[in-house]
Enzyme design. Structure first.
Site, PDB file in Angstrom:
ATOM      1  N   ASP A   8     -21.979  35.406   1.744  1.00  0.00           N
ATOM      2  CA  ASP A   8     -22.193  34.675   0.490  1.00  0.00           C
ATOM      3  C   ASP A   8     -22.553  33.233   0.822  1.00  0.00           C
ATOM      4  O   ASP A   8     -21.819  32.559   1.556  1.00  0.00           O
ATOM      5  CB  ASP A   8     -20.922  34.691  -0.365  1.00  0.00           C
ATOM      6  N   ASP A 129     -21.714  44.510 -12.863  1.00  0.00           N
ATOM      7  CA  ASP A 129     -20.424  43.854 -12.690  1.00  0.00           C
ATOM      8  C   ASP A 129     -19.557  44.194 -13.896  1.00  0.00           C
ATOM      9  O   ASP A 129     -19.954  43.938 -15.038  1.00  0.00           O
ATOM     10  CB  ASP A 129     -20.605  42.340 -12.583  1.00  0.00           C
TER      11      ASP A 129
END
Length: 237
Positions: A8, A129
Site C-alpha cells: 500500500d 468493499d
C-alpha cells in the site's frame, strides 16, 4: 489458492492503515519498490499494489508504480483512485497486469464491459468493499443500497475477470475473518474471488483454502510479523 502480499503506497512510502483511515499509519517503510521486490524474492507469484493517495483523492504515485513494474517480474494487480477509463488504460499500458476498479464500476457498470472487451476479462477486476453487508465506495466513505452478491453477479455478466472482496468490518483490525460473506460469494458467482481483510494467522489461510477461495491478499499480518510469507505460501496451491 494464491497468496498475494499487499504493498500500500501513501506519500511515496509503503504503509499499513487501520480500516483505510488517513492518519492511522502503523507501518511506514521508505521504498515501496524494494518492498515489492523483497516479497517477490521470498516467493510471491503475484503482487497487490494499492495507491492510497489515489483512493483518498489526493493524487497518484504513478512513478513508484512504474518502478515496481521495472524491478519485479511477478504479475501486478493495482487499485486505488482509478476514476476514468483513461486512468485504467494508462495503467494497463504501462505494464500493470490487472486493474482493480471500485467506485467507478459501481457508478457506471458499463465501463467494465468496455474495458474487458478491449483488454480481456482477466485484466479487469472489480473491487467490492463490504460494510454491514452493503457495498461501500469512495474510499469506504459512502454506502450503497446493494449487497456484495448483487454487485458480484452484475459484474460477472459485464465481463469482470475476478472480484476483490474486502470485508471492511474486519480490515486492518487483526481480529480474524468472517467466513459467511465469502461463502455466499463463492456460491453465487463462478469467476475467481480474491479475498482481503482481517487475516491474522495461518489458520485463517487454511480455512479460506478449504472453502475454495482463489486468491488471498495479506497486508497487516505480514508487516506486523503475525504471519511469515514462507508460512503463508504453504497454503498456496
Amino acid at each position: 489458492m494464491i497468496i498475494i502480499p499487499a504493498v500500500d503506497i501513501k506519500n511515496g512510502k509503503c504503509v499499513q492503515l487501520v480500516q483505510g483511515e488517513p492518519g492511522t499509519e502503523q507501518v511506514v517503510i521508505e521504498n515501496p519498490a524494494e518492498v515489492a521486490k523483497q516479497w517477490e524474492q521470498k516467493g510471491a507469484k503475484k503482487l497487490h499494489i494499492v495507491d492510497l493517495d489515489g483512493a483518498l483523492g489526493s493524487g497518484r504515485n504513478l512513478s513508484i508504480v512504474k518502478e515496481i513494474i521495472e524491478k519485479t517480474k511477478s504479475p501486478i494487480q493495482l487499485g486505488g483512485g482509478i476514476r476514468s477509463v483513461s486512468d485504467a488504460k494508462k495503467l494497463l499500458e504501462i505494464g500493470v497486469n490487472t486493474v482493480i476498479i471500485g467506485t467507478m464500476a459501481i457508478k457506471n457498470p458499463e465501463i467494465i464491459k468496455e474495458l474487458s472487451s478491449e483488454y480481456g476479462c482477466e485484466r479487469i477486476c472489480v473491487s467490492l468493499d463490504s460494510k454491514n453487508n452493503k457495498v461501500v465506495t469512495h474510499g469506504w466513505k459512502e454506502s450503497t443500497d446493494k449487497t456484495p452478491i448483487e454487485y458480484a453477479k452484475l459484474f460477472e455478466k459485464m465481463g469482470a475477470g475476478s472480484i476483490l472482496f474486502t470485508n471492511v468490518d474486519v480490515e486492518g483490525l487483526l481480529n480474524g475473518i468472517n467466513l459467511e460473506p465469502i461463502k455466499e460469494l463463492l456460491n453465487n458467482v463462478s469467476i475467481p474471488i480474491i479475498y482481503s481483510g482481517g487475516i491474522t494467522s495461518v489458520d485463517d489461510l487454511k480455512v479460506l483454502s478449504d472453502i475454495g477461495v482463489d486468491y488471498v491478499v495479506i497486508g497487516s499480518a505480514l508487516y506486523k510479523g503475525l504471519i511469515t510469507l514462507e508460512d503463508a505460501l504453504k497454503y498456496q496451491k
